[in-house]
Design an enzyme around this catalytic site. Structure first.
Site, PDB file in Angstrom:
ATOM      1  CB  SER A 114      -0.980  -0.064   1.178  1.00 18.96           C
ATOM      2  OG  SER A 114      -2.046   0.840   1.007  1.00 18.96           O
ATOM      3  CG  ASP A 165      -7.119  -2.755  -2.820  1.00 18.44           C
ATOM      4  OD1 ASP A 165      -7.687  -1.983  -2.029  1.00 18.44           O
ATOM      5  OD2 ASP A 165      -5.892  -2.980  -2.792  1.00 18.44           O
ATOM      6  CG  HIS A 197      -5.824  -2.500   0.895  1.00 14.84           C
ATOM      7  ND1 HIS A 197      -5.190  -2.054  -0.244  1.00 14.84           N
ATOM      8  CD2 HIS A 197      -5.205  -1.883   1.931  1.00 14.84           C
ATOM      9  CE1 HIS A 197      -4.229  -1.206   0.093  1.00 14.84           C
ATOM     10  NE2 HIS A 197      -4.215  -1.092   1.399  1.00 14.84           N
TER      11      HIS A 197
END
Length: 217
Positions: A114, A165, A197
């Site tokens: 991320s 996601d 995610h």
């Protein structure tokens, strides 16, 4: 700049490290979050040390955890400014870790999740000497057009993203791939069907295979 620190795992073979993986966590997590990947990969990479620093700033959207940059304001200019401010801190940490392990860039891989992926993709190509590779999970390339003038090396990249996601949209995968390929950075991708995610077993395995290849002893 400020010094980063976080958990680490020495090489499984008990010898001095002949490779290094730096793991960069996402918003609101800490180094403990990603050091958990290291034991999965240590079997493939017994000669490699792993280190997972806490990001430099306390998370401003949670009562605990850290962040590389704020996402309270997600306008592109603010995000770019945040990444650019954290970049020298990460760059200095990379230098420090290479020196501490007596290794050169070609023995180093970055793995980011991320925000950590965003930091990895921003930082690695701006280093004069190419790192061995970058694995980016659930992130994206942050580029306001400046990378074209600032790119100094082209390490191979593996991008992994879940199709479901909800935090960093799946479309980011193709966008990042196109952006990197337009700068002649070699990119491989893996789409993980149904994944949100996070990192799933397929992504973990692909990351390990890639790391084994770029950090082959």
């Amino acid at each position: 700049p400020m010094q980063l620190s976080g958990p680490s795992l020495p090489p499984a073979d008990g010898k001095p490290a002949r490779g290094l993986v730096i793991l960069l966590h996402g918003l609101g997590a800490d180094g403990n979050d990603l050091i958990g990947l290291a034991p999965h990969w240590a079997r493939l990479l017994p000669h490699v040390a792993f280190v997972s620093p806490n990001a430099p700033f306390p998370c401003d959207m949670a009562p605990y955890g850290y962040q590389w940059f704020s996402l309270q304001d997600r306008t592109p200019a603010r995000v770019v400014a945040g990444v650019r401010a954290a970049w020298p801190i990460l760059d200095a940490f990379i230098d420090e870790q290479l020196a501490a392990h007596n290794l050169t860039e070609d023995r180093l891989a970055l793995v980011g999740f991320s925000q950590g992926c965003m930091m990895s993709l921003f930082t690695a190509p701006r280093r004069k000497r190419a790192v061995a590779g970058v694995v980016g999970y659930s992130g994206r390339l942050i580029d306001d057009g400046t990378m074209k003038g600032e790119i100094a090396s082209r390490p191979p990249v593996l991008l992994v993203h879940g199709t479901e996601d909800a935090i960093v949209p799946y479309e980011s995968l193709a966008m990042s791939q196109q952006g990197l390929e337009s700068l002649e950075v070699p990119v491989e991708t893996l789409s993980c069907p149904g994944l949100g995610h996070g990192i799933d077993p397929a992504g973990l395995e692909a990351g390990g295979t890639f790391l084994k290849r770029v950090l082959a002893d």
